[in-house]
Design an enzyme around this catalytic site. Structure first.
Site, short mmCIF file in Angstrom:
data_model
loop_
_atom_site.label_atom_id
_atom_site.label_comp_id
_atom_site.label_asym_id
_atom_site.label_seq_id
_atom_site.Cartn_x
_atom_site.Cartn_y
_atom_site.Cartn_z
CG ASN A 10 -15.85 5.81 24.40
OD1 ASN A 10 -15.07 6.52 25.17
ND2 ASN A 10 -16.11 6.44 23.33
CE LYS A 12 -18.99 8.38 23.67
NZ LYS A 12 -20.06 8.99 22.50
CG HIS A 96 -14.95 7.47 19.22
ND1 HIS A 96 -15.69 8.33 18.92
CD2 HIS A 96 -15.63 6.40 19.77
CE1 HIS A 96 -16.93 8.10 19.59
NE2 HIS A 96 -16.77 6.81 20.02
CD GLU A 98 -18.10 11.14 20.57
OE1 GLU A 98 -17.33 10.80 21.60
OE2 GLU A 98 -19.20 10.58 20.49
CD GLU A 173 -18.18 3.22 17.81
OE1 GLU A 173 -18.67 2.91 18.79
OE2 GLU A 173 -17.42 4.01 17.88
N GLY A 179 -24.65 7.86 20.13
CA GLY A 179 -25.19 8.97 20.74
C GLY A 179 -26.58 9.45 20.23
CB SER A 218 -28.03 3.92 19.76
OG SER A 218 -27.56 5.45 19.63
#
Ligand code: PEP
Length: 257
Positions: A10, A12, A96, A98, A173, A179, A218
């Site tokens: 991904n 991003k 996701h 985010e 996730e 991250g 991560s």
């Protein structure tokens, strides 16, 4: 059927057309051609075409990071399922963290995207991208002992559209691992993956064993093997570490055979 393992990058909102092409080319050159170990790249929308060109006639698949919840119309800024299918996207990430937490996408919106992808594939677009439905708890939710409640709620599409699986994939996730450099331990991740698999078994029966459930948060070359060795972890959704070809290829090498 033995479910494949999958590593998906991904990217991003990173890179330029040039850097996207360079990264895709390096991954194409380094990847093994093994149908049971799939490799997928998810660049920003505007780099999809470049990455599709770089990966043509290679085993590397290309997907999008998001999709609109309506088939077409006056929806400024959105991209449709049909547009992604026409371009050649094999997968699309939906829900996701985010999207959920930075842009406030609620379960209902993610559910509509899932429904549209599933119905498109069943009706007029057999090549509609496959959904990668992301689920995961925040640190606060984990500490309150609500991890599985949250995940069950986010897995509503499994109950609404059982026949969408095993075409659709799931990615677990944990939000606190994305991250941050702090991955879930293999045991922690396996515990949630086993619970997801048990839920799939209850709702889908035999298709549960064929459904790919990825871990994300991560993952790096240094921890991928031990995570991917877990029986219910079928590969990874990789953010930061997918932006470096060597690191990403090392993660691909760690996939279970
Ligand atoms: C992600 O964005 O899906 C992700 C898992 O990011 P990272 O690997 O950087 O934690």
């Amino acid at each position: 059927m033995i479910r494949p393992t999958v590593v998906a990058g991904n990217w991003k909102m990173h890179g330029s057309r040039d850097s996207a092409r360079t990264l895709a080319r390096a991954i194409v050159q380094g990847v093994e051609d093994d149908a049971s170990r799939e490799v997928l790249l998810c660049p920003p929308f505007v780099h999809l075409f470049d990455v599709l060109e770089e990966t043509v006639q290679s085993p590397v698949q290309v997907g999008a990071q998001n999709v609109g919840d309506q088939p077409e119309g006056a929806y400024t800024g959105e991209v449709s399922v049909a547009m992604l299918a026409e371009l050649g996207c094999s997968h699309v990430i939906i829900g996701h963290s985010e999207r959920r937490h930075v842009y406030g996408e609620p379960d209902e919106l993610i559910g509509r995207k899932f429904a549209l992808l599933h119905q498109s594939a069943q009706q007029d677009l057999p090549n509609a991208p496959r959904a990668i439905l992301c689920v995961g708890e925040t640190l606060e939710e984990r500490e309150a002992g609500r991890t599985l409640d949250v995940i069950h709620r986010q897995l509503q599409p499994v109950r609404s559209f059982p026949d969408a699986f095993p075409r659709a994939l799931i990615a677990y996730e944990p939000v606190w691992a994305i991250g941050t450099g702090v991955a879930a331990t293999p045991d922690m991740a396996q515990e949630v993956h086993a619970a997801i698999r048990a839920h799939l078994e209850q709702e889908l029966g035999a298709a549960a064993q064929d459904t790919v459930v990825l871990y994300g948060g991560s993952v790096k070359a240094g921890n991928a093997s031990e995570l991917f060795a877990m029986p219910d972890i079928d590969g990874g959704l990789i953010g930061g570490a997918s932006l470096k070809a060597d690191e990403f290829l090392a993660i691909c090498q760690a996939m279970r055979k």
